[in-house]
Design a protein around this motif. Structure first.
Motif, PDB file in Angstrom:
ATOM      1  N   ALA A  54       0.875  -1.112   0.223  1.00  0.00           N
ATOM      2  CA  ALA A  54       0.082  -0.084   0.049  1.00  0.00           C
ATOM      3  C   ALA A  54       0.842   1.336  -0.031  1.00  0.00           C
ATOM      4  N   PRO A  55       1.755   1.396   0.980  1.00  0.00           N
ATOM      5  CA  PRO A  55       2.648   2.606   0.902  1.00  0.00           C
ATOM      6  C   PRO A  55       3.548   2.798  -0.585  1.00  0.00           C
ATOM      7  N   PHE A  56       3.673   1.831  -1.252  1.00  0.00           N
ATOM      8  CA  PHE A  56       4.407   2.077  -2.582  1.00  0.00           C
ATOM      9  C   PHE A  56       3.166   2.531  -3.522  1.00  0.00           C
ATOM     10  N   ARG A  60       3.415   5.912  -5.632  1.00  0.00           N
ATOM     11  CA  ARG A  60       3.419   5.907  -7.272  1.00  0.00           C
ATOM     12  C   ARG A  60       2.310   6.784  -7.493  1.00  0.00           C
ATOM     13  N   HIS A  61       1.088   6.787  -6.931  1.00  0.00           N
ATOM     14  CA  HIS A  61      -0.034   7.556  -7.198  1.00  0.00           C
ATOM     15  C   HIS A  61       0.425   8.995  -7.097  1.00  0.00           C
ATOM     16  N   GLN A  62       0.834   9.294  -6.051  1.00  0.00           N
ATOM     17  CA  GLN A  62       1.250  10.821  -5.879  1.00  0.00           C
ATOM     18  C   GLN A  62       2.384  11.448  -6.818  1.00  0.00           C
TER      19      GLN A  62
END
Length: 66
Positions: A54-56, A60-62
């Protein structure tokens, strides 16, 4: 005095376990089946993999936002 209290605790716990309605065998009160080890392994991979990934995915989305 300590002997009586530990005996009381042992009797109380065994009464609670005996009167509980979880089925009486290990794993009966779990929300997933533990008898099929391949399905259980898949569930563990999805559960822990999603928490690890989830953090990755958020990063990536940001970074890809314009």
């Amino acid at each position: 005095m300590i002997g009586r209290s530990s005996l009381f605790a042992k009797n109380a716990i065994s009464t609670f376990v005996r009167n509980s309605s979880h089925g009486g065998f290990p794993g009966a009160n779990l929300p997933f089946d533990i008898n099929n080890r391949f399905k259980l392994t898949g569930l563990f991979i999805v559960f822990f993999g999603s928490a690890f990934g989830a953090p990755f995915l958020v990063l990536r989305h940001q970074l890809t936002k314009a």
